[in-house]
Scaffold this motif. Structure first.
Motif, PDB file in Angstrom:
ATOM      1  N   LEU A 118       0.835  -1.196   0.000  1.00  0.00           N
ATOM      2  CA  LEU A 118       0.000   0.000   0.000  1.00  0.00           C
ATOM      3  C   LEU A 118       0.869   1.245   0.000  1.00  0.00           C
ATOM      4  O   LEU A 118       0.668   2.161  -0.791  1.00  0.00           O
ATOM      5  N   MET A 119       1.847   1.227   0.910  1.00  0.00           N
ATOM      6  CA  MET A 119       2.713   2.403   1.010  1.00  0.00           C
ATOM      7  C   MET A 119       3.466   2.635  -0.293  1.00  0.00           C
ATOM      8  O   MET A 119       3.582   3.756  -0.775  1.00  0.00           O
ATOM      9  N   LEU A 176       1.462  -7.495  -5.505  1.00  0.00           N
ATOM     10  CA  LEU A 176       0.067  -7.489  -5.907  1.00  0.00           C
ATOM     11  C   LEU A 176      -0.635  -6.226  -5.438  1.00  0.00           C
ATOM     12  O   LEU A 176      -1.286  -5.515  -6.218  1.00  0.00           O
ATOM     13  N   VAL A 177      -0.479  -5.948  -4.135  1.00  0.00           N
ATOM     14  CA  VAL A 177      -1.177  -4.801  -3.565  1.00  0.00           C
ATOM     15  C   VAL A 177      -0.679  -3.500  -4.189  1.00  0.00           C
ATOM     16  O   VAL A 177      -1.459  -2.588  -4.466  1.00  0.00           O
ATOM     17  N   ARG A 178       0.591  -3.452  -4.422  1.00  0.00           N
ATOM     18  CA  ARG A 178       1.137  -2.234  -5.061  1.00  0.00           C
ATOM     19  C   ARG A 178       0.501  -2.021  -6.423  1.00  0.00           C
ATOM     20  O   ARG A 178       0.084  -0.905  -6.762  1.00  0.00           O
ATOM     21  N   GLY A 179       0.424  -3.085  -7.190  1.00  0.00           N
ATOM     22  CA  GLY A 179      -0.170  -2.956  -8.517  1.00  0.00           C
ATOM     23  C   GLY A 179      -1.591  -2.444  -8.455  1.00  0.00           C
ATOM     24  O   GLY A 179      -1.983  -1.521  -9.177  1.00  0.00           O
ATOM     25  N   GLU A 180      -2.367  -3.051  -7.562  1.00  0.00           N
ATOM     26  CA  GLU A 180      -3.758  -2.623  -7.438  1.00  0.00           C
ATOM     27  C   GLU A 180      -3.826  -1.188  -6.951  1.00  0.00           C
ATOM     28  O   GLU A 180      -4.612  -0.381  -7.455  1.00  0.00           O
ATOM     29  N   THR A 181      -2.998  -0.863  -5.962  1.00  0.00           N
ATOM     30  CA  THR A 181      -3.012   0.497  -5.415  1.00  0.00           C
ATOM     31  C   THR A 181      -2.729   1.510  -6.514  1.00  0.00           C
ATOM     32  O   THR A 181      -3.386   2.551  -6.598  1.00  0.00           O
ATOM     33  N   LEU A 182      -1.770   1.214  -7.339  1.00  0.00           N
ATOM     34  CA  LEU A 182      -1.412   2.138  -8.409  1.00  0.00           C
ATOM     35  C   LEU A 182      -2.605   2.489  -9.284  1.00  0.00           C
ATOM     36  O   LEU A 182      -2.808   3.638  -9.655  1.00  0.00           O
ATOM     37  N   SER A 183      -3.392   1.440  -9.607  1.00  0.00           N
ATOM     38  CA  SER A 183      -4.515   1.751 -10.500  1.00  0.00           C
ATOM     39  C   SER A 183      -5.663   2.413  -9.749  1.00  0.00           C
ATOM     40  O   SER A 183      -6.360   3.245 -10.288  1.00  0.00           O
ATOM     41  N   ILE A 184      -5.828   2.054  -8.474  1.00  0.00           N
ATOM     42  CA  ILE A 184      -6.961   2.624  -7.745  1.00  0.00           C
ATOM     43  C   ILE A 184      -6.718   4.082  -7.381  1.00  0.00           C
ATOM     44  O   ILE A 184      -7.642   4.895  -7.380  1.00  0.00           O
ATOM     45  N   LYS A 185      -5.470   4.414  -7.077  1.00  0.00           N
ATOM     46  CA  LYS A 185      -5.244   5.734  -6.495  1.00  0.00           C
ATOM     47  C   LYS A 185      -5.524   6.876  -7.466  1.00  0.00           C
ATOM     48  O   LYS A 185      -5.622   8.027  -7.066  1.00  0.00           O
ATOM     49  N   GLU A 186      -5.644   6.531  -8.743  1.00  0.00           N
ATOM     50  CA  GLU A 186      -5.951   7.600  -9.705  1.00  0.00           C
ATOM     51  C   GLU A 186      -7.432   7.898  -9.802  1.00  0.00           C
ATOM     52  O   GLU A 186      -7.852   8.794 -10.522  1.00  0.00           O
ATOM     53  N   ARG A 187      -8.238   7.121  -9.138  1.00  0.00           N
ATOM     54  CA  ARG A 187      -9.689   7.277  -9.303  1.00  0.00           C
ATOM     55  C   ARG A 187     -10.200   8.569  -8.665  1.00  0.00           C
ATOM     56  O   ARG A 187      -9.586   9.106  -7.751  1.00  0.00           O
ATOM     57  N   ALA A 205      -6.353   3.104   4.287  1.00  0.00           N
ATOM     58  CA  ALA A 205      -7.110   2.095   5.033  1.00  0.00           C
ATOM     59  C   ALA A 205      -8.569   2.017   4.607  1.00  0.00           C
ATOM     60  O   ALA A 205      -9.107   0.931   4.398  1.00  0.00           O
ATOM     61  N   ARG A 206      -9.217   3.177   4.455  1.00  0.00           N
ATOM     62  CA  ARG A 206     -10.653   3.149   4.240  1.00  0.00           C
ATOM     63  C   ARG A 206     -11.042   3.101   2.774  1.00  0.00           C
ATOM     64  O   ARG A 206     -12.119   2.672   2.427  1.00  0.00           O
ATOM     65  N   TYR A 207     -10.174   3.634   1.939  1.00  0.00           N
ATOM     66  CA  TYR A 207     -10.587   3.741   0.546  1.00  0.00           C
ATOM     67  C   TYR A 207      -9.908   2.713  -0.349  1.00  0.00           C
ATOM     68  O   TYR A 207     -10.526   2.079  -1.170  1.00  0.00           O
ATOM     69  N   ILE A 208      -8.622   2.573  -0.197  1.00  0.00           N
ATOM     70  CA  ILE A 208      -7.906   1.697  -1.121  1.00  0.00           C
ATOM     71  C   ILE A 208      -7.988   0.243  -0.685  1.00  0.00           C
ATOM     72  O   ILE A 208      -8.283  -0.654  -1.482  1.00  0.00           O
ATOM     73  N   PHE A 209      -7.705   0.027   0.576  1.00  0.00           N
ATOM     74  CA  PHE A 209      -7.598  -1.348   1.054  1.00  0.00           C
ATOM     75  C   PHE A 209      -8.830  -2.208   0.730  1.00  0.00           C
ATOM     76  O   PHE A 209      -8.677  -3.324   0.229  1.00  0.00           O
ATOM     77  N   PRO A 210     -10.053  -1.695   1.003  1.00  0.00           N
ATOM     78  CA  PRO A 210     -11.207  -2.564   0.760  1.00  0.00           C
ATOM     79  C   PRO A 210     -11.296  -3.046  -0.689  1.00  0.00           C
ATOM     80  O   PRO A 210     -11.818  -4.120  -0.954  1.00  0.00           O
ATOM     81  N   ASN A 211     -10.762  -2.245  -1.608  1.00  0.00           N
ATOM     82  CA  ASN A 211     -10.839  -2.661  -2.994  1.00  0.00           C
ATOM     83  C   ASN A 211      -9.742  -3.654  -3.363  1.00  0.00           C
ATOM     84  O   ASN A 211      -9.717  -4.182  -4.466  1.00  0.00           O
ATOM     85  N   VAL A 212      -8.816  -3.837  -2.442  1.00  0.00           N
ATOM     86  CA  VAL A 212      -7.698  -4.737  -2.712  1.00  0.00           C
ATOM     87  C   VAL A 212      -7.976  -6.123  -2.112  1.00  0.00           C
ATOM     88  O   VAL A 212      -7.374  -7.126  -2.498  1.00  0.00           O
ATOM     89  N   VAL A 213      -8.932  -6.122  -1.175  1.00  0.00           N
ATOM     90  CA  VAL A 213      -9.197  -7.345  -0.413  1.00  0.00           C
ATOM     91  C   VAL A 213      -9.483  -8.561  -1.287  1.00  0.00           C
ATOM     92  O   VAL A 213      -9.024  -9.663  -1.010  1.00  0.00           O
ATOM     93  N   ASN A 214     -10.247  -8.331  -2.349  1.00  0.00           N
ATOM     94  CA  ASN A 214     -10.584  -9.462  -3.224  1.00  0.00           C
ATOM     95  C   ASN A 214      -9.357 -10.237  -3.660  1.00  0.00           C
ATOM     96  O   ASN A 214      -9.258 -11.447  -3.508  1.00  0.00           O
ATOM     97  N   SER A 215      -8.438  -9.491  -4.238  1.00  0.00           N
ATOM     98  CA  SER A 215      -7.240 -10.153  -4.751  1.00  0.00           C
ATOM     99  C   SER A 215      -6.464 -10.809  -3.624  1.00  0.00           C
ATOM    100  O   SER A 215      -5.902 -11.889  -3.785  1.00  0.00           O
ATOM    101  N   LEU A 216      -6.445 -10.147  -2.470  1.00  0.00           N
ATOM    102  CA  LEU A 216      -5.721 -10.709  -1.339  1.00  0.00           C
ATOM    103  C   LEU A 216      -6.300 -12.058  -0.934  1.00  0.00           C
ATOM    104  O   LEU A 216      -5.572 -13.004  -0.667  1.00  0.00           O
TER     105      LEU A 216
END
Lengths: 298, 537, 306
Positions: A118-119, A176-187, A205-216
């Motif tokens: 995430l970081m 994995l999480v980094r990849g997802e974060t990269l695409s989500i953070k532009e939204r 924690a509140r915005y990005i993480f929940p969208n990453v949970v699936n892949s995790l």
């Protein structure tokens, strides 16, 4: 697909797991049933389910065959091992050990990897560069070799095995999480949150993480099986859990020279591993297909 | 063809190309079964530099590098080989060897002379020498070639074990000075010249070492098999598989697998003598006065506890289960009937003092102040390739001790760690089973019980004094007296938990191997391959 | 593009340096090699002498410095167990065997995965698909050493079709390669299946065909570029998996490769060889990743500017 979901729904998308759970008819029943039977129930209820103490044996009863073979008896339905310990009990307790090791390793590795991922994805720049190099280095380490050397240094133990597995796992989660974060953070909704004054931590924690949970979840499920195999391989090489822990891998390793005379000593735990990992993989596959097809190539 | 497959077809092609390009030249031509004898061993340190290799791994030199003295395969006695006669000086500081004439080296490197002995010894003086007896050889002040066929070793201190060191049970392999002068260490590494009835044919790293028979051995030895190969096979079940499939004709198998091989018609060839003993050693036995490493809290510094620990072990059951019944009882660790100081009384008294008696064990523990569950100890276990019984014995011990109220914890370490602990005297916490290979009892005491020796297993003043007297004694009766004094002392004091002696057992295919006698005491355990005979027609 | 390559190359060097540091420290923590090298008879004088000879009496940072300065020239010192051989020399002797085994295993896994993958894609959603999936997953669920031993017993001992161990010709490679490659079958199959599905569905391809554009042009310029990315990553991952999986397979089948070498070296605490093997493996992996990343950047310009 997942991307469209995030765009159309409000900022918080309930994990697809929750949605998927609602659809009973789409459950992968067979793998789940196998899992419950082989892994979860024995693991949790081991003391109640196992007929004997897995650590206690009597040399007089060693290497008794399973009940359906000549010489076997109902006293020891799956036979006994080199030291006269009941195989059925050991396999049942083995489930507990396998589950404990995998859960511990995956939780630690997963948390570590997720936080760092995430970081890395969110802050980018230097942080990202450093963390990605760490990921590279960690992935380039031949796990087995590291395990061998580490065990030679500090001796086999629960902690050593978990450490080795965590070192091996965290990088995959991070990537994995980094990849997802990269695409989500532009939204848009992220930008909106920033404008509204949300702190970085809150956003992650509140915005990005929940969208990453699936892949995790998918990755974790697939990893449990792999960790079990890794532990058994390490035990085979003498770098796994310490004796006399009833671990499946250790049992196979111990019984490997008896594979002809007393096949049950190594075949039965091997079968247990195979069925457990198989059902985990099937479950993981199903989850992947239903939660996040993007992960097809992971 | 769909474009997405291109990467895969490419990958397939690359993989196949890699395969074909790196396929090696096939191994040394497989001769017919009876021509090439294959021995599947558990592995050994691959190197031609014998001065760096420890005794058991001298297996790889036994066929082609000889020693000054032989070990008789049946009687175990030291008999002439490259030396015809040998004798010590009156003070045992000088040993003279009269060498045999007419011994040619392989590959045309001339005749064997005293210069070769001097040269071979000088290998042990190299800084990297780590052979088993390197320490012993470095005690030599001078090796003098008096003439072409007489050589004298002068030691700093008197020594009575020179015959052991110079025999086939030791590690002074005789190699050619002429080769060294001409080809240097590189030539030696590639193809060492020896004097044995086999000569070195080559090595495949990680796989095997091969030998071929020569026609003009100085003794006229003519092995039945023209070629000999030792394969390195780490996995035990793989060795069994090789034996059963005919790829190997003799295999070093653990006891569990021997049963199975026997069932399928294989035969066991046992060494003439026991070669290893297994004993459970007790840490903390540092009874030299004023030794800071001595800790009185260690429970088994109390003799009653030691006796109890002995009586709690059901040796018969242990032998039959973990060791498939193959072994003989050890009464005093390191002593065989042929050892100096053997006392036949031990056998008679053993059962009463050490025999399986859990009730008596519990009583002894109570007398020592340990009620059930109050005595806790750690058992250290480790495995070495070829010796997998350590952990099993440790676990069995745990079970026996639990029965008499001793709580145990097993810790699996690796051998090096355990060794470091007893070298540094930090092993007071624990006991550990260990399999040790035979050495003359004087050497055994020096190595394990002498306070100035390296390993400190059980030491006290009496042993020190008596050992020194023994090492300096020259008259046989005097030596016997000292040896027996020490051995009796160890017996009375329950110095450790002696278990069993084991012979070296290998399994062979009776269709290929008809007869083989070997002592087992030779460095390398399985030795005297020139005596392997095919079955009588 | 140049800058990207330079940057990545530098990062790779850094990664390799960290690997040397970690391996060096881990190996030294694992204990004193003299306890394994020297016989029981060896007393303190022997320990001192051999310690000095191998440079083990120096402080750790000195040892590391000496090691590093030699390593950059490709000299990893002499082996402590295989006397007379240099550590790098040993790796050089054994690496071809491992590469050969890994290559053959990869070939076998492709051979198994191809029909299964195609079948699964063409018969998507049917029982065939599930069956194929299960067969592939079976490979990922079996402990490789167990599989190896079972295969050896069935095919080498009972049926006698193949030799049990060692290296000699193609027949010696089959069982170990199947053991090693079986694991990768699922990964490859999954990839094949999804690729095939995409291709079968591809609107773009259909459109270009309708338009009559030269097939090869379409394929070469457009599809292949996009298609190559995924298999490249998977390739790198598989290669890594094969190299480390070889350790176990080589033990079971006594295949004289680097896997067997490193297990023996760790047991003997031969740091020199352990260091050499781990660094070479890591180096290969890091280098492969570097090449893959550069190819990525070439195929997908977006990546260069991250």
């Amino acid at each position: 697909m997942a991307t469209e979901t995030i765009r159309t729904l409000p900022w918080y998308a309930p994990p697809r797991v929750a949605q998927a759970m609602g659809q009973v008819s789409r459950y992968p029943l067979v793998p789940l049933a196998m899992l419950m039977f082989l892994l979860v129930i024995p693991a949790v209820f081991a003391p109640l389910v196992a007929p004997y103490d897995p650590l206690k044996g009597s040399l007089a009863n060693r290497l008794k065959p399973p009940v359906w073979q000549q010489g076997g008896s109902i006293d020891y339905p799956l036979g006994t091992d080199k030291l006269g310990r009941d195989m059925l009990s050991r396999v049942i307790y083995g489930a507990r050990v396998s589950l404990a090791v995998s859960l511990a390793a995956i939780v630690v590795g997963g948390v570590l990897g997720t936080v760092l991922g995430l970081m890395s994805g969110y802050f980018g720049g230097r942080v990202d560069a450093v963390l990605m190099r760490l990921v590279d280095i960690s992935l380039s380490f031949p796990t087995i070799l590291v395990a061998l050397v580490l065990v030679a240094a500090v001796g086999p133990s629960f902690g050593t095995v978990i450490t080795v597995v965590v070192v091996f796992l965290w990088a995959r989660y991070a990537r994995l999480v980094r990849g997802e974060t990269l695409s989500i953070k532009e939204r848009d909704f992220i930008a909106r949150a920033r404008v509204a004054g949300a702190s970085h931590i809150r956003i992650m924690a509140r915005y990005i993480f929940p969208n990453v949970v699936n892949s995790l979840v998918v990755l974790a499920t697939l990893q449990v099986g792999y960790v079990i195999l890794l532990e058994s391989t390490l035990s085979f090489l003498g770098a796994g859990l310490p004796r006399p822990t009833p671990a499946w891998g250790l049992m196979i390793a111990d019984g490997r020279e008896l594979i002809v005379t007393a096949w049950w000593v190594s075949m039965l735990p091997g079968l247990a591993i195979m069925l457990t990992v198989l059902s985990l993989n099937l479950l993981g596959d199903w989850l992947r297909d239903h939660l996040d097809p993007k992960l097809r190539n992971v | 063809m769909r474009p997405k497959y291109f990467p895969f077809m490419l990958g397939l092609l690359v993989a196949l190309a890699l395969t074909l390009v790196t396929t090696p030249t096939p191994g040394l031509a497989q001769a017919t079964k009876t021509d090439r004898l294959v021995f599947a061993s558990a592995g050994f340190s691959e190197s031609n530099r014998f001065w760096t290799v420890s005794r058991p791994d001298h297996l790889q030199y036994d066929p082609f590098l000889e020693t000054l003295l032989e070990v008789d395969p049946k009687s175990g006695e030291y008999t002439p080989r490259l030396a015809e006669k040998w004798y010590p000086s009156a003070d045992f500081k000088e040993w003279t060897f009269i060498l045999r004439k007419g011994v040619p080296f392989h590959f045309g490197f001339g005749q064997f002379t005293a210069r070769d002995v001097v040269h071979s010894h000088s290998m042990m003086m190299r800084p990297e020498a780590t052979a088993t007896l390197a320490g012993f050889w470095r005690q030599v002040e001078e090796v003098k070639a008096v003439n072409d066929h007489q050589v004298v070793f002068r030691f700093k201190q008197p020594t009575t074990v020179m015959d052991y060191g110079a025999s086939r049970a030791g590690d002074l392999r005789i190699v050619s000075k002429a080769q060294w002068d001409k080809e240097g260490i590189d030539g030696f590494d590639k193809r060492p010249a020896g004097t044995g009835s086999y000569r070195y044919a080559g090595r495949q790293s990680g796989l095997s070492v091969s030998f071929e028979r020569i026609d003009n051995h100085w003794r006229g030895e003519k092995p039945a098999f023209r070629q000999l190969e030792f394969r390195l096979v780490r996995e035990e079940s793989t060795r069994l598989a090789m034996l059963l499939s005919g790829e190997a004709h003799i295999a070093d198998l653990p006891r569990e697998l021997q049963k199975d091989a026997l069932k399928r018609g294989m035969k066991i060839y046992s060494s003439s003598f026991p070669v290893d003993w297994m004993t459970i050693y007790l840490g903390g036995m540092y009874f030299m006065p004023g030794d800071p490493a001595f800790k009185a809290e260690v429970p088994w510094t109390n003799k009653k506890v030691r006796q109890a620990m002995n009586m709690a072990v059901n040796r018969k059951e242990l032998l039959n289960t973990v060791f498939a019944g193959k072994g003989t009882y050890t009464y005093v660790t390191g002593w065989l009937p042929q050892s100096e100081g053997w006392n036949p009384e031990w056998q008679r008294r053993f059962d009463g003092m050490y025999g399986y008696n859990p009730a008596k064990a519990k009583e002894l523990l109570k007398e020592a102040g340990y009620g059930p569950g109050q005595l806790k100890m750690k058992i250290l276990a480790f495995t070495e390739p070829g010796e997998s019984e350590g952990p099993q014995v440790a676990e069995a011990l745990g079970i026996y001790y639990k029965d008499v109220g001793i709580e145990t914890e097993i810790e699996v370490l690796d051998w090096a760690k355990v060794r470091e602990m007893f070298r540094k005297k930090t092993i007071g916490c624990c006991i550990w089973p260990n399999i040790i290979s035979w050495r003359p009892s004087e050497e055994s005491i020096r190595t394990f019980n002498y306070s100035k020796g390296p390993n400190h297993h059980y030491e006290n003043e009496f042993i020190d004094k008596t050992y020194l007297a023994w090492a300096q004694a020259i008259k046989p009766e005097e030596r016997q007296r000292h040896a027996r004094a020490i051995a009796d002392h160890l017996f009375e004091e329950f110095a450790d938990i002696p278990l069993f002696w084991f012979a070296n057992e290998v399994v062979a295919n009776p269709k290929v191997v008809g007869d083989w006698v070997y002592p087992g005491l030779g460095a390398g355990r399985s030795t005297h391959f020139h005596l392997v005979k095919p079955p009588a027609k | 593009m140049q800058r990207y390559i330079a940057r990545r190359a530098l990062q790779s060097l850094l990664a390799i340096w960290v690997v040397t540091l970690v391996v060096f420290s881990l190996a030294r923590i694992s204990g004193n090699p003299l306890d394994v090298m020297l016989p029981l008879e060896a007393g303190p004088e022997e320990y001192e002498r051999v310690s000095k000879y191998w440079g083990l009496d120096q402080p750790l940072h000195t040892q590391y410095f000496i090691f590093l300065s030699k390593a950059v020239r490709g000299d990893f010192g002499n082996s402590w167990k295989w006397h007379g051989e240099s550590a790098m020399g040993l790796v050089g002797q054994r690496l071809p065997a491992t590469l050969q085994l890994a290559g053959f295993a990869l070939a076998i896994s492709l051979v198994i995965a191809l029909p299964i993958g195609v079948l699964a894609a063409v018969m998507k959603g049917t029982g065939w698909d599930t069956a194929a999936k299960i067969i592939a997953l079976l490979g990922q669920s079996l402990p490789p050493f167990w599989l190896g031993i079972v295969l050896m017993w069935i095919f080498a001992v009972h049926l006698g079709w193949f030799p049990t161990s060692g290296r000699g010709g193609i027949q010696h490679m089959i069982l170990p390669a199947i053991t090693l490659g079986w694991f990768q079958v699922a990964v490859v199959m999954r990839l094949l299946r999804s690729s095939m599905l995409d291709v079968l569905d591809s609107e773009f391809v259909k459109l270009t065909r309708i338009k009559g554009l030269a097939e090869w042009k379409v394929v070469w310029k457009h599809c292949l570029r996009n298609a190559s990315i995924a298999p490249l990553t998977v390739f790198a991952i598989i290669a890594g998996g094969l190299m480390t999986g070889a350790v176990v397979t080589e033990s079971v089948f006594s295949w004289p490769g680097t896997g067997q070498l490193v297990v023996d070296a760790v047991r003997a605490r031969d740091f020199q060889v352990v260091q050499a093997v781990v660094i070479v493996f890591a180096g290969i992996f890091i280098f492969t990743n570097l090449v893959v990343d550069i190819l990525y950047a070439y195929l997908d310009p977006r990546i260069r500017y991250q």
